[in-house]
Design an enzyme around this catalytic site. Structure first.
Site, PDB file in Angstrom:
ATOM      1  CB  SER A  34      14.788  87.230  47.733  1.00  0.00           C
ATOM      2  OG  SER A  34      14.521  87.111  46.343  1.00  0.00           O
ATOM      3  CB  SER A  36      13.309  87.610  43.054  1.00  0.00           C
ATOM      4  OG  SER A  36      14.373  86.707  42.852  1.00  0.00           O
ATOM      5  CB  THR A  81      15.874  80.119  47.127  1.00  0.00           C
ATOM      6  OG1 THR A  81      15.336  79.795  48.418  1.00  0.00           O
ATOM      7  CG2 THR A  81      15.367  81.498  46.715  1.00  0.00           C
ATOM      8  CE  LYS A  85      16.889  77.166  43.036  1.00  0.00           C
ATOM      9  NZ  LYS A  85      18.067  77.727  42.357  1.00  0.00           N
ATOM     10  CG  ASN A 106      14.503  78.344  38.630  1.00  0.00           C
ATOM     11  OD1 ASN A 106      14.082  77.769  37.629  1.00  0.00           O
ATOM     12  ND2 ASN A 106      15.036  79.550  38.571  1.00  0.00           N
ATOM     13  CG  ASP A 122      18.470  78.221  38.896  1.00  0.00           C
ATOM     14  OD1 ASP A 122      18.226  79.433  39.033  1.00  0.00           O
ATOM     15  OD2 ASP A 122      18.173  77.360  39.745  1.00  0.00           O
ATOM     16  N   GLY A 147      31.402  72.298  44.018  1.00  0.00           N
ATOM     17  CA  GLY A 147      30.083  72.140  44.637  1.00  0.00           C
ATOM     18  C   GLY A 147      29.060  71.644  43.638  1.00  0.00           C
ATOM     19  N   GLY A 149      25.927  70.325  44.665  1.00  0.00           N
ATOM     20  CA  GLY A 149      24.597  70.279  45.253  1.00  0.00           C
ATOM     21  C   GLY A 149      23.796  71.474  44.770  1.00  0.00           C
ATOM     22  CE1 TYR A 243      21.835  88.114  45.535  1.00  0.00           C
ATOM     23  CE2 TYR A 243      21.961  86.034  44.351  1.00  0.00           C
ATOM     24  CZ  TYR A 243      21.269  86.902  45.169  1.00  0.00           C
ATOM     25  OH  TYR A 243      20.023  86.575  45.626  1.00  0.00           O
TER      26      TYR A 243
END
Length: 297
Positions: A34, A36, A81, A85, A106, A122, A147, A149, A243
């Site tokens: 991560s 973050s 993550t 969530k 989140n 998000d 997608g 989900g 990413y």
């Protein structure tokens, strides 16, 4: 315990951790990758806030235990993550409108008396980055989402919230996409089409698409084995929520054939900036956060 030398905390580490300053965290598994903490800690430093943001490895079945520990240790807020969530939403005492609309949490803010409020940054973070990157008007867009989900559901709903003209949803589990579509049609004035995930259906959808969003995790995306060079067209915009690796697989292909494409790093930073403001009540130093990440990657 030297938190600066730890890549991430286990639940055992968290039990032993005694915070001596305002503390925040990101929860998930895996979590060591991560980014973050890079930009959140850079933001604290930029604004001269004596606070810390750490990674905590938490599996879904451990989430309630982890939240109880964070509250016990006095953490002021945290992120999580996928796939945590939806369950995180059930552990909050109240949900912000963003979390209610998008169906997941989140970002959590701990208020006095350990009252937990869940937010979803998000969707807004993604929309901010899309507008910055592509300079587009959502009301003119037909958007295809691969997608539905996890974060894909939030992005599909945010697309509707932003006023998109039409949504096309494709998912490995058709019924999941259908559930998302019905929820969107119930809450927003937008046409939604649901298709089973086949290469031909995706190819047909792309012809009618202005913005294509790839939201599958890396391994499920690779397992599709689609011939993307024959699916994508130069006229569409592509946003890959992945990413890593950089560039992402679809980003590389898109740029080779002339599509304007970007990855999810901008969204990661924008949603993090929104979380920072929720926790601190301050405007996030977005450029400082951005630079801290791009210097690393």
């Amino acid at each position: 315990m030297n938190i600066n030398k730890k890549s991430f905390f286990s639940l055992k580490d968290l039990r032993d951790f005694e915070p001596n300053k305002p503390s925040y965290a990101v929860l998930g598994k895996p979590i060591a990758h991560s980014l973050s903490p890079l930009f959140q800690n850079a933001a604290f430093k930029k604004l001269s806030l004596d606070a810390v943001y750490i990674r905590v490895e938490v599996a879904e079945e451990e989430l309630e235990q982890a939240v109880n520990l964070l509250v016990e240790k006095g953490f002021l807020g945290w992120n999580c993550t996928s796939p945590l969530k939806k369950k995180m939403a059930s552990l909050c005492n109240a949900l912000d409108k963003s979390a209610t609309l998008l169906g997941s949490v989140n970002t959590v803010l701990r208020k006095p008396n350990n009252f937990l409020v869940g937010y979803n940054t998000d969707g807004s973070g993604w929309a901010i980055d899309v507008k910055k990157t592509f300079s587009i008007d959502f009301s003119k867009l037909t958007i295809t989402v691969l997608g539905t989900g996890g974060v894909g559901e939030a992005i599909a709903k945010q697309s509707a919230l932003e006023g998109s003209k039409k949504l096309i949803l494709l998912n490995r589990t058709y019924d999941n996409a259908l559930t998302v579509a019905r929820n969107i049609e119930k809450n927003f004035n937008v046409e939604v089409q649901v298709l089973s995930l086949t290469e031909q259906n995706l190819k047909n959808s792309i012809i009618k698409t202005d913005l294509f969003i790839q939201s599958l995790p890396l391994l499920p995306f690779k397992s599709l084995n689609f011939q993307w060079e024959k699916i994508l067209h130069p006229h569409i915009l592509i946003y890959d929520l992945l990413y890593f690796p950089m560039p992402t697989p679809i980003e590389s292909i898109a740029k080779r054939i002339g599509c304007k494409a970007t990855n999810g790093l901008g969204m990661l930073i924008e949603q993090g900036a929104l979380s920072f403001s929720i926790w601190t009540g301050l405007k996030a130093p977005i450029e400082t956060m951005r630079k801290s990440v791009y210097l690393e990657v």
